[in-house]
Design a protein around this motif. Structure first.
Motif, PDB file in Angstrom:
ATOM      1  N   ALA A 142       0.860  -1.189   0.000  1.00  0.00           N
ATOM      2  CA  ALA A 142       0.000   0.000   0.000  1.00  0.00           C
ATOM      3  C   ALA A 142       0.894   1.235   0.000  1.00  0.00           C
ATOM      4  O   ALA A 142       1.953   1.251   0.635  1.00  0.00           O
ATOM      5  CB  ALA A 142      -0.922   0.011   1.214  1.00  0.00           C
ATOM      6  N   ILE A 143       0.465   2.269  -0.725  1.00  0.00           N
ATOM      7  CA  ILE A 143       1.209   3.529  -0.805  1.00  0.00           C
ATOM      8  C   ILE A 143       0.381   4.633  -0.162  1.00  0.00           C
ATOM      9  O   ILE A 143      -0.819   4.767  -0.432  1.00  0.00           O
ATOM     10  CB  ILE A 143       1.546   3.900  -2.260  1.00  0.00           C
ATOM     11  CG1 ILE A 143       2.483   2.840  -2.867  1.00  0.00           C
ATOM     12  CG2 ILE A 143       2.183   5.289  -2.345  1.00  0.00           C
ATOM     13  CD1 ILE A 143       2.791   3.061  -4.331  1.00  0.00           C
ATOM     14  N   PHE A 144       1.019   5.421   0.693  1.00  0.00           N
ATOM     15  CA  PHE A 144       0.363   6.511   1.411  1.00  0.00           C
ATOM     16  C   PHE A 144       1.035   7.837   1.084  1.00  0.00           C
ATOM     17  O   PHE A 144       2.268   7.928   1.053  1.00  0.00           O
ATOM     18  CB  PHE A 144       0.437   6.271   2.924  1.00  0.00           C
ATOM     19  CG  PHE A 144      -0.208   4.990   3.361  1.00  0.00           C
ATOM     20  CD1 PHE A 144      -1.534   4.952   3.752  1.00  0.00           C
ATOM     21  CD2 PHE A 144       0.523   3.801   3.386  1.00  0.00           C
ATOM     22  CE1 PHE A 144      -2.124   3.765   4.152  1.00  0.00           C
ATOM     23  CE2 PHE A 144      -0.061   2.613   3.783  1.00  0.00           C
ATOM     24  CZ  PHE A 144      -1.390   2.595   4.167  1.00  0.00           C
ATOM     25  N   LYS A 145       0.222   8.846   0.860  1.00  0.00           N
ATOM     26  CA  LYS A 145       0.729  10.214   0.734  1.00  0.00           C
ATOM     27  C   LYS A 145       0.651  10.862   2.106  1.00  0.00           C
ATOM     28  O   LYS A 145      -0.426  10.935   2.713  1.00  0.00           O
ATOM     29  CB  LYS A 145      -0.105  11.016  -0.262  1.00  0.00           C
ATOM     30  CG  LYS A 145       0.361  12.457  -0.415  1.00  0.00           C
ATOM     31  CD  LYS A 145      -0.524  13.233  -1.380  1.00  0.00           C
ATOM     32  CE  LYS A 145      -0.058  14.681  -1.501  1.00  0.00           C
ATOM     33  NZ  LYS A 145      -0.945  15.465  -2.405  1.00  0.00           N
ATOM     34  N   LEU A 146       1.786  11.309   2.622  1.00  0.00           N
ATOM     35  CA  LEU A 146       1.809  11.936   3.935  1.00  0.00           C
ATOM     36  C   LEU A 146       1.211  13.334   3.852  1.00  0.00           C
ATOM     37  O   LEU A 146       1.469  14.076   2.897  1.00  0.00           O
ATOM     38  CB  LEU A 146       3.239  12.007   4.470  1.00  0.00           C
ATOM     39  CG  LEU A 146       3.968  10.662   4.632  1.00  0.00           C
ATOM     40  CD1 LEU A 146       5.375  10.893   5.181  1.00  0.00           C
ATOM     41  CD2 LEU A 146       3.182   9.719   5.527  1.00  0.00           C
ATOM     42  N   GLY A 147       0.432  13.707   4.858  1.00  0.00           N
ATOM     43  CA  GLY A 147      -0.127  15.056   4.897  1.00  0.00           C
ATOM     44  C   GLY A 147       0.960  16.097   5.040  1.00  0.00           C
ATOM     45  O   GLY A 147       0.830  17.218   4.547  1.00  0.00           O
ATOM     46  N   CYS A 148       2.029  15.735   5.720  1.00  0.00           N
ATOM     47  CA  CYS A 148       3.200  16.601   5.888  1.00  0.00           C
ATOM     48  C   CYS A 148       4.441  15.799   5.527  1.00  0.00           C
ATOM     49  O   CYS A 148       4.633  14.703   6.062  1.00  0.00           O
ATOM     50  CB  CYS A 148       3.341  17.075   7.333  1.00  0.00           C
ATOM     51  SG  CYS A 148       1.946  17.980   7.968  1.00  0.00           S
ATOM     52  N   SER A 149       5.269  16.327   4.639  1.00  0.00           N
ATOM     53  CA  SER A 149       6.557  15.684   4.414  1.00  0.00           C
ATOM     54  C   SER A 149       7.339  15.735   5.719  1.00  0.00           C
ATOM     55  O   SER A 149       7.237  16.697   6.485  1.00  0.00           O
ATOM     56  CB  SER A 149       7.332  16.420   3.318  1.00  0.00           C
ATOM     57  OG  SER A 149       6.640  16.334   2.093  1.00  0.00           O
ATOM     58  N   GLY A 150       8.119  14.679   5.971  1.00  0.00           N
ATOM     59  CA  GLY A 150       8.824  14.675   7.247  1.00  0.00           C
ATOM     60  C   GLY A 150       9.913  13.629   7.321  1.00  0.00           C
ATOM     61  O   GLY A 150      10.047  12.757   6.457  1.00  0.00           O
ATOM     62  N   THR A 151      10.703  13.754   8.376  1.00  0.00           N
ATOM     63  CA  THR A 151      11.728  12.767   8.691  1.00  0.00           C
ATOM     64  C   THR A 151      11.182  11.822   9.748  1.00  0.00           C
ATOM     65  O   THR A 151      10.399  12.228  10.613  1.00  0.00           O
ATOM     66  CB  THR A 151      12.999  13.454   9.215  1.00  0.00           C
ATOM     67  OG1 THR A 151      12.672  14.245  10.365  1.00  0.00           O
ATOM     68  CG2 THR A 151      13.606  14.353   8.143  1.00  0.00           C
ATOM     69  N   ILE A 152      11.591  10.566   9.693  1.00  0.00           N
ATOM     70  CA  ILE A 152      11.020   9.531  10.552  1.00  0.00           C
ATOM     71  C   ILE A 152      12.086   8.971  11.474  1.00  0.00           C
ATOM     72  O   ILE A 152      13.171   8.592  11.026  1.00  0.00           O
ATOM     73  CB  ILE A 152      10.390   8.414   9.692  1.00  0.00           C
ATOM     74  CG1 ILE A 152       9.257   9.013   8.841  1.00  0.00           C
ATOM     75  CG2 ILE A 152       9.859   7.284  10.567  1.00  0.00           C
ATOM     76  CD1 ILE A 152       8.741   8.108   7.762  1.00  0.00           C
ATOM     77  N   GLN A 153      11.775   8.904  12.766  1.00  0.00           N
ATOM     78  CA  GLN A 153      12.720   8.424  13.774  1.00  0.00           C
ATOM     79  C   GLN A 153      12.292   7.117  14.442  1.00  0.00           C
ATOM     80  O   GLN A 153      13.103   6.455  15.070  1.00  0.00           O
ATOM     81  CB  GLN A 153      12.922   9.482  14.882  1.00  0.00           C
ATOM     82  CG  GLN A 153      13.795  10.661  14.493  1.00  0.00           C
ATOM     83  CD  GLN A 153      13.041  11.704  13.695  1.00  0.00           C
ATOM     84  OE1 GLN A 153      11.888  12.012  13.995  1.00  0.00           O
ATOM     85  NE2 GLN A 153      13.667  12.251  12.671  1.00  0.00           N
ATOM     86  N   GLU A 154      11.031   6.757  14.311  1.00  0.00           N
ATOM     87  CA  GLU A 154      10.550   5.560  15.003  1.00  0.00           C
ATOM     88  C   GLU A 154       9.312   5.023  14.289  1.00  0.00           C
ATOM     89  O   GLU A 154       8.494   5.797  13.781  1.00  0.00           O
ATOM     90  CB  GLU A 154      10.200   5.903  16.460  1.00  0.00           C
ATOM     91  CG  GLU A 154       9.743   4.747  17.308  1.00  0.00           C
ATOM     92  CD  GLU A 154       9.408   5.180  18.736  1.00  0.00           C
ATOM     93  OE1 GLU A 154       8.535   4.540  19.352  1.00  0.00           O
ATOM     94  OE2 GLU A 154      10.021   6.158  19.224  1.00  0.00           O
ATOM     95  N   ILE A 155       9.183   3.702  14.255  1.00  0.00           N
ATOM     96  CA  ILE A 155       8.051   3.060  13.584  1.00  0.00           C
ATOM     97  C   ILE A 155       7.397   2.066  14.542  1.00  0.00           C
ATOM     98  O   ILE A 155       8.089   1.324  15.236  1.00  0.00           O
ATOM     99  CB  ILE A 155       8.502   2.327  12.302  1.00  0.00           C
ATOM    100  CG1 ILE A 155       9.030   3.331  11.273  1.00  0.00           C
ATOM    101  CG2 ILE A 155       7.351   1.523  11.709  1.00  0.00           C
ATOM    102  CD1 ILE A 155       9.541   2.671   9.998  1.00  0.00           C
ATOM    103  N   GLU A 156       6.063   2.085  14.567  1.00  0.00           N
ATOM    104  CA  GLU A 156       5.292   1.084  15.304  1.00  0.00           C
ATOM    105  C   GLU A 156       4.452   0.285  14.317  1.00  0.00           C
ATOM    106  O   GLU A 156       3.754   0.867  13.485  1.00  0.00           O
ATOM    107  CB  GLU A 156       4.360   1.734  16.325  1.00  0.00           C
ATOM    108  CG  GLU A 156       5.040   2.348  17.522  1.00  0.00           C
ATOM    109  CD  GLU A 156       4.023   2.874  18.533  1.00  0.00           C
ATOM    110  OE1 GLU A 156       3.047   2.137  18.815  1.00  0.00           O
ATOM    111  OE2 GLU A 156       4.192   4.002  18.999  1.00  0.00           O
ATOM    112  N   VAL A 157       4.530  -1.012  14.418  1.00  0.00           N
ATOM    113  CA  VAL A 157       3.696  -1.903  13.606  1.00  0.00           C
ATOM    114  C   VAL A 157       2.896  -2.772  14.567  1.00  0.00           C
ATOM    115  O   VAL A 157       3.445  -3.600  15.293  1.00  0.00           O
ATOM    116  CB  VAL A 157       4.543  -2.797  12.682  1.00  0.00           C
ATOM    117  CG1 VAL A 157       3.628  -3.656  11.811  1.00  0.00           C
ATOM    118  CG2 VAL A 157       5.477  -1.955  11.818  1.00  0.00           C
ATOM    119  N   ASP A 158       1.582  -2.573  14.577  1.00  0.00           N
ATOM    120  CA  ASP A 158       0.714  -3.261  15.524  1.00  0.00           C
ATOM    121  C   ASP A 158      -0.071  -4.357  14.795  1.00  0.00           C
ATOM    122  O   ASP A 158      -0.831  -4.068  13.864  1.00  0.00           O
ATOM    123  CB  ASP A 158      -0.237  -2.257  16.162  1.00  0.00           C
ATOM    124  CG  ASP A 158      -1.039  -2.843  17.319  1.00  0.00           C
ATOM    125  OD1 ASP A 158      -0.886  -4.055  17.586  1.00  0.00           O
ATOM    126  OD2 ASP A 158      -1.810  -2.098  17.935  1.00  0.00           O
TER     127      ASP A 158
END
Length: 372
Positions: A279-295
């Protein structure tokens, strides 16, 4: 026996890829309804599909999973006021009349307004219960809102009955204004199973700068733009605010038919399979990512074996995807946290691609980072 999707079910408008701004899971709320005799208006905003209970009756009549008013015997028509869970530009609506066949509302219209919290002060306190109608005093109070003067997004329009081949009533909305509240009119009375309001979340991006936020959250304007499979649950579900309540409240694909007859793993214990789902998502705000949660909560016998997350700045032309999270082994019914040290790239990214292998379901995905 299960039925294949009909041509009508497959031919859905493109606006349905946007988020539902009035769903109960994003905070949508019924503020007022003229009548709730057979079934209360809150049912319109349920996240679950409508259901039918054969032979079940209440003290007020046949149990129905939707909003159904009594057969009107007084001047006027029935209507309700609701607050969107998140303000936004409305791209289209789905009015689902499922199971309302001899009792559906023949016509409807939709009006909209942009209100401030103080504008709600004249709205009487909501009493959501079957068998009641708004009192004369409640009608007097709500008239101060002047909702009958709100802008029309959908003029008075006929509906189709709630049979399986005619229940889905889709309407494009050609309006670029931002709205917070809707008035949903039934002409003159009857029932509707669900109301879905698809749109683009609008907010002040400057308020997010410098804060650690979930860049994938619906509140921050993200939207699912493409996906490979959504047989049991749409990928947009993983952007919801609250924890998933069951498997139907996540993204779940069908089992891939190209999975090997005998499964093998690599040295990292990850299944070696020829295919995957994405799946591809367009972010509402471009940004840098420091942490990911997968539930993977609730997905116990059908969680994906692994997940990969990639990012890019643009999906037009030749797309160069950078690996954010390399293929990572997943476990059932668990919230997996991947800290900055586990990530290969940070961005900034404007689009995210999530790949699960070989198939299965996840409940939520959080991309913690900073808007730029």
């Amino acid at each position: 026996m299960a039925k294949r999707p009909s041509d009508q079910e497959q031919d859905v408008p493109e606006f349905t890829q946007f988020n539902d701004l009035c769903n109960e899971t994003v905070g949508g709320q019924i503020l007022f309804a003229t009548d709730d005799w057979f079934a209360v208006a809150e049912n319109l905003l349920k996240a679950s599909p409508p259901e039918w209970r054969e032979g079940e009756f209440t003290a007020c009549g046949k149990w129905m999973d939707g909003w159904e008013t009594r057969r009107r015997r007084a001047p006027g028509h029935d209507w309700a006021v609701l607050r969107l869970g998140v303000p936004g530009i409305i791209k289209g609506v789905l009015i689902d009349t499922a199971y309302f066949t001899g009792n559906y509302a023949p016509k409807v219209s939709l009006q909209a307004a942009y209100l401030q919290p103080k504008d709600e002060e004249c709205i009487p306190q909501r009493k959501s219960e079957m068998g009641r109608a708004a009192s004369e005093e409640e009608m007097r109070q709500i008239q101060q809102l002047q909702s009958q003067e709100w802008a029309y997004l959908l003029p008075m329009t006929p509906l189709k009955p709630g049979y399986e081949d005619s229940r889905f009533n889709y309407f494009n909305i050609n309006n670029q204004e931002k709205w917070t509240h809707l008035r949903f009119n039934l002409y003159p009375d009857g029932g509707i199973a669900r109301l879905r309001v698809f749109g683009e979340v609008q907010f002040d991006r400057n308020t997010l700068l410098g804060k650690k936020i979930d860049l994938l959250s619906i509140l921050n304007g993200s939207v699912c733009v493409k996906y490979s499979n959504a047989h049991y649950g749409h990928p947009r579900n993983i952007m919801k605010l609250n924890p998933g309540k069951d498997m139907g409240d996540g993204w779940e694909t069908a089992r891939r038919l190209d999975r090997p007859s005998i499964l093998k793993v690599d040295k990292n214990n990850i299944l070696q399979v020829p295919g995957n789902e994405w799946a591809i998502f367009k972010l509402g705000c471009s940004g840098t990512i420091q942490e990911i949660e997968v539930d993977t909560s609730h997905f116990k016998g059908n969680f994906p074996d692994s997940i990969k997350v990639e990012g890019t700045k643009d999906i037009n032309g030749d797309v160069l995807w950078e690996i954010l999270l390399p293929p990572a082994k997943l476990s059932p019914h668990k919230n997996h946290i991947y800290l900055e040290s586990a990530l290969q790239a940070k961005g900034p990214f404007s689009y995210i691609r999530v790949t699960i292998a070989p198939d299965g379901g996840i409940s939520r995905l959080r991309l913690w980072g900073h808007a730029v």
